[in-house]
Design an enzyme around this catalytic site. Structure first.
Site: not given
Ligand code: A3P
Length: 286
Positions: A21, A25, A87, A109, A247
């Site tokens: 989610t 980031w 988590h 998310r 993505k």
């Molecule tokens: P997608 O698979 O839809 O691209 P988590 O960090 O909780 O594991 O979540 C991973 C999701 O956050 C992935 O989504 C990843 O690409 C996205 N993500 C990782 N770094 C990010 C960033 N700096 N900005 C926005 N989305 C990011």
């Protein structure tokens, strides 16, 4: 282990989330915000370390034994504020997190993007650990059904989100509830909100010098994904460092799922969130 032994400090900052989610980031943003006076912007540790090496995962990195996740040498010697993530569900948080003055930042998310993101992440991990001949590709359809029915390692998605949402309403100074989509839409005001929540607001001078924009740029997926430290290497036999950056879009889930899956999930979301005051944009395929 974590539930029994973790002693939160009043100054600890804990990121909580359901997997996929936006944890990575938020880790990078929080790290950049609280450490902005320690390093010049072109020497940020985020340029040399994956966000998961800077903000430790409590139930795996710190206390877990299952994976070789990044872990600190000495928990008690980490400087304050210590940054962690978890988590686990709100009701399972250790008592000391709830009773101490530490603060919790929850990122949520929409379920469509979450389930698709989780699917690709797990698929990558399975490919890594299983020999080719043993690897049976789970279909997105089957994976969706499990997620939809609440069969998920971290428990049912909506219960996870609602648990933290209700706590954020009850204890707004303790728990900040964020949405991935809001951060995408308006990163500036959310980065400001984050800094205020952790007691490190930006000064007018920092604002005029563009410190907020610098942090947003540093932590953007475009930037982090291209850094050598995030492009290669593994955390364990399961996880490539790069698998945390895919993505990073809003709405990708709806494009990958069938119209029927999207409709069912949107209906379930309305049913589960009814009366809570919480909503995610109902993302359709049009
Ligand atoms: P997608 O698979 O839809 O691209 P988590 O960090 O909780 O594991 O979540 C991973 C999701 O956050 C992935 O989504 C990843 O690409 C996205 N993500 C990782 N770094 C990010 C960033 N700096 N900005 C926005 N989305 C990011």
């Amino acid at each position: 282990m974590f539930q029994r032994h973790f002693h939160a400090r009043d100054t600890d900052l804990i990121i909580a989330s359901h997997p996929k989610t936006g944890t990575t980031w938020l880790k990078s943003l929080l790290f950049a915000i609280v450490n902005r006076f320690k390093h010049p912007k072109n020497e940020s540790p985020l340029l040399k370390h994956h966000p998961h090496e800077l903000v430790y995962r409590l139930e795996q990195g710190v206390y877990g034994e299952a994976f070789e996740y990044p872990r600190p040498q000495h928990l008690n010697e980490l400087p304050s504020p210590r940054l962690f993530n978890t988590h686990i569900a709100y009701i399972s948080l250790p008592e000391s997190i709830l009773s101490s003055g530490c603060r919790v930042l929850y990122i949520s998310r929409n379920p469509l993007d979450t389930v698709v993101s989780l699917y690709y992440f797990i698929l990558d991990a399975m490919k890594k650990i299983l020999h080719e001949e043993d690897f049976i590709k789970t279909s997105l359809k089957d994976f969706f059904e499990d997620f939809y029915n609440g069969r998920n390692t971290n428990g049912p998605f909506f219960e996870h989100v609602i648990g933290y949402w209700k706590a954020s309403l009850e204890y707004p100074d303790k728990l900040l509830f964020l949405k991935y989509e809001d951060l995408k839409k308006d990163p500036v005001s959310h980065v400001k909100k984050l800094a205020e929540f952790v007691g490190e607001p930006f000064s007018p001078q920092e604002e005029s010098e563009g410190v907020i924009q610098d942090i947003i740029q540093l932590c953007s997926i475009k930037n982090l994904k291209e850094l050598e430290v995030n492009k290669s290497g593994v955390f364990s036999k399961h996880y490539d460092k790069k698998s945390y950056f895919r993505k990073g879009e809003v709405g990708d889930g709806a494009h990958q799922l069938t119209p029927n899956m999207v409709e069912r999930m949107n209906n379930l979301m309305q049913e589960k969130l009814e009366g809570t005051g919480l909503s995610f944009e109902c993302i359709s395929q049009s």
